[in-house]
Write an enzyme that holds these catalytic residues in place. Structure first.
Site, PDB file in Angstrom:
ATOM      1  N   ARG A 491      21.291 -68.466  55.098  1.00  9.58           N
ATOM      2  CA  ARG A 491      21.691 -67.541  56.318  1.00  9.58           C
ATOM      3  C   ARG A 491      20.790 -66.088  56.067  1.00  9.58           C
ATOM      4  NH1 ARG A 491      27.528 -67.060  53.967  1.00  9.58           N
ATOM      5  NH2 ARG A 491      27.420 -65.201  52.650  1.00  9.58           N
ATOM      6  N   ASP A 492      21.278 -65.215  56.816  1.00 11.80           N
ATOM      7  CA  ASP A 492      20.340 -63.922  56.746  1.00 11.80           C
ATOM      8  C   ASP A 492      20.964 -63.215  55.377  1.00 11.80           C
ATOM      9  OD1 ASP A 492      22.890 -63.485  57.578  1.00 11.80           O
ATOM     10  OD2 ASP A 492      22.316 -62.542  59.668  1.00 11.80           O
ATOM     11  N   GLU A 493      20.876 -63.782  54.421  1.00 11.98           N
ATOM     12  CA  GLU A 493      21.094 -62.981  53.209  1.00 11.98           C
ATOM     13  C   GLU A 493      20.007 -63.460  51.896  1.00 11.98           C
ATOM     14  OE1 GLU A 493      24.946 -61.462  51.937  1.00 11.98           O
ATOM     15  OE2 GLU A 493      25.982 -62.532  53.351  1.00 11.98           O
ATOM     16  N   ASP A 500      27.505 -62.893  42.036  1.00 11.69           N
ATOM     17  CA  ASP A 500      27.477 -64.302  41.893  1.00 11.69           C
ATOM     18  C   ASP A 500      26.754 -64.960  40.556  1.00 11.69           C
ATOM     19  OD1 ASP A 500      27.484 -63.162  44.451  1.00 11.69           O
ATOM     20  OD2 ASP A 500      27.214 -65.088  45.424  1.00 11.69           O
ATOM     21  N   GLU A 780      30.632 -71.908  49.565  1.00 16.81           N
ATOM     22  CA  GLU A 780      30.801 -70.581  49.066  1.00 16.81           C
ATOM     23  C   GLU A 780      32.468 -70.500  49.356  1.00 16.81           C
ATOM     24  OE1 GLU A 780      29.664 -68.185  52.303  1.00 16.81           O
ATOM     25  OE2 GLU A 780      29.832 -66.211  51.037  1.00 16.81           O
ATOM     26  N   HIS A 801      26.246 -72.064  47.681  1.00 19.13           N
ATOM     27  CA  HIS A 801      26.832 -70.991  47.045  1.00 19.13           C
ATOM     28  C   HIS A 801      26.875 -71.538  45.619  1.00 19.13           C
ATOM     29  CE1 HIS A 801      26.920 -67.694  49.675  1.00 19.13           C
ATOM     30  NE2 HIS A 801      27.450 -66.923  48.957  1.00 19.13           N
TER      31      HIS A 801
END
Ligand code: BGC
Length: 955
Positions: A491-493, A500, A780, A801
């Site tokens: 995604r936009d990350e 993390d 995630e 994730h």
């Protein structure tokens, strides 16, 4: 002196560098691992070594004999000249050591020489760089969406007549990501070079051997194609472009030495030319557009023959980069695997979909495509919903690649400067019914892309779902170690979220050799932590590293570095983990000021020395009971979580300071730790052992970080933890912060069976639930996909994730049973936690440590020790009237290291004991293969859920 051929010294390595070619060190430290080919040879310990260093140019060999037991990161030998820029040496090692063979002690014997390794220095001095960074003379072109158009740079040159090329090196980097070509051939096999760093402070460059691509006595062409990459692409949810600058460019220095010694250097300068690429747009999140029409015009742009660059534009030189140029230790990003489509099918709405059967990170590779006009569009996503491509979790990331076709055959096409996280691809404009070149499963494949670290960990056991869990975590790690360790790849990350990594580092260090990539990332962390601004205090650890979300203006929609535990604790915990795993004290030395600055200025302290309660915390992020779009509001108060971690890192600081021989500072940290323990107990702990946030996370952290002073209190806390897990039987009750401690806390308080019950639970939320839903990576959220197959409605829902994959560290340390004792695995513990109710019958771990291969296998046998089938009662009075089974353990200890083995019948509930009581009766063994047996009572009663009298609610 006698020979010891059974002990082999493996090819030496240098610093934490991935292959020794182009290192930024003049006196690189040297390491070697061992293997042993004879099962009769045990207890091999090195007492001395010889190092030979050969200068391949002069053929001079220096041999140095050193009396030392060290084999990890030994100094470049005194008396051997330091490497100058570009110097190349061959290095080999042989060792002297003692061992036992059978029952005899063998006096000092000598091994064979290792194979030669090459080491070559990069450009060690700034003044070695004659090249200048070039960018187009006119402002770069922008697309309608504001993205920078990728560029090509080109330079023709002739090499001296009549002489063959002896050596050629290309030293190169870019503002943006680049691919270099020499005479039309792509240079090297790296993707997305130079990777992502805090470019304003540290910029990586790469070194390539390009001798075979050059033509002596001929015209040659060097071409460099540059896309925006992380330098200039839209980044973060706010999609800010040009984080580091708005001029795409390259810095390239090609050094060629002819056989007669003539040197020719081709530098990027204002004699080069540039043009916009046939890749008309390319960004990290958006994907790439390739126009075949422009491709036809530019055909051969990176070769000499038949290409005319008259229409190309001038370039200008730039004073940048001002950052330090570094040839990094970290392994480069490469394509490491191809995956063929598992199936191509139509969605309910008639779209063409490809399923690769594995959620992966990388790109498509189109083998062959021919289409007269129009576009072929590839949209990528991790999951389907209602049979259609589900792109909602990608938020602002378009993850779309487009080919604008012109009838020419397109062969072996891939997008160049982007990557996607996907399992499914939706294809528009190309289908299996096309007349000319129909889409078939052989038309394309997926390429898996990540930092090409060495795999070091393998795990398997008798439960296939658990094996899948491990495999999913490994896939998650591959996809999220793409130049920097990231939160997610789709995604936009896709950013270096500090928390993390902090949570996942112990697991990562089992799976792959992270010393280069993470060590390098920590240097960026320190550099960005020292930024100063009117918006935040120096010393505060940014949320993401490289910090691309810092505020530039007061009304930016970005996040200032703000004190926040768990995430920022990475500054102390991760270097400590690296030191333990890789035995490299330099990482502690390098990061020490960063750690101190964090504890001094990066925390908002309250009056009692614990965290200020007014400070918002991520806390136990993604506790399954947190509201969907408020993931920090789980059942454990964030300040409590922050305080538990504060105590832990303060304690670590005392240990680190003493490791670095700073006793005064160590004392200060240990005194602070004692004070904090009191404050913590005063604030949160009852005399009985209850804890104020009465939650599994709170109890697990307190037990795991040794925050509860007395045995009685710990017993009660452990019982309380167990009770929580029996009341809501076996469901995972923890988020990012609590999960790594949960199974550890159970295992070390005598609740092994409960730990296994949690591991094996399949109902949501649990470790195995995603596997029942077909997961191929770690999600995630515990419920990224809901039991009905729909995608979690949360705005933050990724299927890749690594954070909740932190269970991997427990699989290695408790199920397999191996954990480090002395840094670098000089010595380690073997202590498998074995379940008693048939949950697992065997487990196996393999770990490539710094001394060599560690292997542990255990199995439960229904046969007696002598091998007679005895399904059975009675073996000794200790086991009268209980069913017993034989536990067999096979351990391989690498040469020059030792292991302490604690069999299950000797294990204690370590977190409950104190002082000498804690000491377990283990056996120390030296190198070699060892087999142990012991008898274990089967069973007793498995943990029983605490259900109301009517059992499960019948309605
Ligand atoms: C990221 C996380 C990160 C978190 C913290 C998310 O959007 O994906 O993994 O740690 O934000 O806020």
């Amino acid at each position: 002196m006698s020979q010891q051929p059974a002990i082999q010294v493996l090819r030496p390595t240098f610093e934490q560098h991935h292959d020794g070619f182009g290192i930024q060190f003049s006196r690189p430290r040297i390491s070697w691992r061992f293997s042993c080919t004879d099962e009769d040879v045990h207890d091999w310990e090195q007492c001395a070594y010889d190092i030979e260093i050969r200068n391949t140019d002069s053929n001079i060999i220096q041999c140095v004999h050193i009396e030392s037991q060290d084999s990890v990161l030994v100094p470049w030998p005194e008396g051997c000249a330091s490497l100058k820029s570009r110097d190349r040496r061959q290095v080999r090692v042989r060792c002297y050591g003692t061992s036992t063979v059978g029952s005899h002690t063998v006096d000092i014997a000598i091994t064979e020489w290792s194979e030669w390794s090459y080491v070559e220095a990069a450009l060690l001095d700034k003044r070695d760089w004659q090249a200048k960074l070039i960018t187009p003379a006119n402002k770069i072109s922008l697309n309608d969406d504001g993205s920078a158009r990728p560029l090509c740079f080109r330079k023709c040159f002739k090499l001296p007549d009549g002489e063959k090329i002896a050596r050629a090196r290309l030293y190169i980097t870019g503002h943006g990501v680049y691919q270099a070509y020499i005479n039309g051939e792509g240079v090297g096999d790296q993707c997305m070079a130079p990777g992502w760093q805090s470019y304003d402070k540290r910029q990586h460059y790469q070194v390539f051997d390009v001798a075979s691509a050059l033509e002596a006595s001929e015209e040659n062409v060097i071409g460099v194609e540059v896309g925006p990459g992380w330098y200039a692409s839209a980044l973060s949810w706010a999609q800010r472009r040009f984080t580091y600058g708005d001029e795409l460019g390259t810095l390239a220095q090609l050094e060629v030495t002819s056989q007669d010694g003539t040197k020719t250097t081709i530098c990027s300068d204002n004699t080069w030319k540039s043009f916009t690429s046939a890749i008309t747009s390319s960004e990290i999140y958006a994907g790439e557009v390739f126009d075949q029409n422009i491709g036809r015009d530019l055909n051969g742009w990176n070769t000499f023959t038949a290409f005319n660059d008259h229409s190309w534009s001038a370039v200008k030189t730039s004073p940048r980069p001002t950052a330090t140029l570094i040839s990094p230790n970290s392994a480069p990003v490469r394509i490491t695997q191809r995956i063929m489509p598992a199936k191509i099918f139509k969605s309910p709405s008639g779209k063409t979909l490809i399923d690769f059967g594995q959620n992966l990170v990388g790109r498509l590779h189109i083998r062959r495509l021919r289409k007269s006009t129009g576009k072929v569009i590839f949209r990528h996503a991790e999951v389907l919903e209602h049979g259609e491509l589900c792109t909602r979790p990608l938020r602002g990331a378009k993850a779309t690649d487009t080919i604008i076709c012109n009838g020419d055959v397109l062969e072996d096409w891939t997008p160049k400067f982007t990557f996607h996280g996907f399992r499914y691809v939706e294809v528009t404009g190309w289908s299996s019914t096309d007349k000319i070149e129909p889409l078939t499963p052989r038309s394309l494949f997926a390429e898996v892309m990540h930092s090409d670290m060495q795999q070091t960990g393998w795990f398997s056991c008798s439960n296939e779902d658990v094996n899948k869990l491990h495999e999913n975590a490994r896939w998650g790690m591959r996809g999220n170690f793409l130049s920097v360790p990231t939160d997610c790849p789709q995604r936009d990350e896709r950013m270096g979220w500090t928390g993390d990594l902090n949570i996942f580092t112990p697991s990562a260090n089992f799976l792959y050799d992270t010393a280069g990539v993470v060590g390098n990332w920590l240097e960026d962390l320190y550099a960005d932590q020292m930024d100063e601004s009117e918006f935040w205090k120096k010393g505060v650890v940014p949320f993401v590293v490289p910090n691309c979300i810092r505020k530039h203006e007061a009304d930016d929609p970005f996040w200032n570095p703000t004190p926040n535990a768990v995430w920022a604790d990475v500054a102390v915990m991760t270097p400590c983990e690296l030191h333990q795993t890789f035995g490299d004290i330099e990482v502690l030395k390098r990061q020490y000021e960063s750690m101190k600055a964090y504890l001094q200025d990066g925390i908002s302290y309250g009056e009692d020395g614990l965290w200020d309660e007014q400070q918002w915390q991520f806390g136990d992020w993604l506790d399954p009971s947190a509201p969907t779009n408020d993931s920090g509001r789980g059942r454990t108060d964030g300040t409590y979580v922050a305080d538990a971690f504060l105590l832990h890192v303060t304690n670590l600081m005392s240990f680190i300071s003493s490791t670095l021989d700073r006793p005064a500072e160590s004392k200060i940290y240990s005194t602070t730790h004692q004070k904090l323990q009191k404050a913590f107990a005063h604030k949160y702990l009852t005399a009985h052992g209850l804890i104020a946030p009465d939650t599994p996370t709170a109890l697990s952290l307190a037990l795991h970080f040794s925050l509860i002073p007395t045995t009685t209190q710990r017993r009660h806390a452990a019982a309380r933890l167990a009770r929580h897990l029996l009341l809501n039987p076996y469901k995972i009750p923890t988020g990012f912060a609590g999960t790594p401690s949960l199974l550890q806390a159970l295992t070390h308080t005598g609740n092994i069976d409960l730990a296994y019950a949690l591991l094996l639970e399949k109902e949501c939320p649990s470790f195995l639930y995603p596997i029942t839903m077909g997961a191929t990576t770690i999600w995630e959220r515990w419920d990224s996909m809901l039991p009905d197959g729909s995608v979690n409605p949360g705005s933050m829902t990724s299927f890749n994730h690594y954070a909740l994959g932190s269970v991997v560290a427990w699989l290695y340390s408790s199920v397999g049973g191996i954990s480090v004792l002395e840094p670098g695995w000089k010595s380690f513990l073997v202590r498998p936690a074995v379940p008693r109710h048939g949950e697992l019958n065997n487990a196996e771990v393999v770990f490539e440590g710094r001394y060599g291969r560690v292997e542990v296998r255990w199995m439960l046998l229904d046969t007696s020790v002598e091998g007679k089938v005895e399904k059975n009662r009675r073996v000794s009075s200790e086991f009268a009237d209980v069913e017993v089974q034989t536990f067999r353990l096979v351990v391989l200890v690498p040469p020059n290291s030792r292991a302490k083995v604690v069999l299950p019948d000797r294990q204690k509930a370590m977190y409950l004991e104190e002082g000498e009581e804690k000491e377990e009766a283990g056996v120390w063994v030296g190198s070699g293969r060892h087999v142990f047996d012991c008898l274990l009572a089967k069973g007793g009663r498995p943990p029983r859920p605490m259900l109301p009298p009517w059992g499960e609610d019948p309605y």
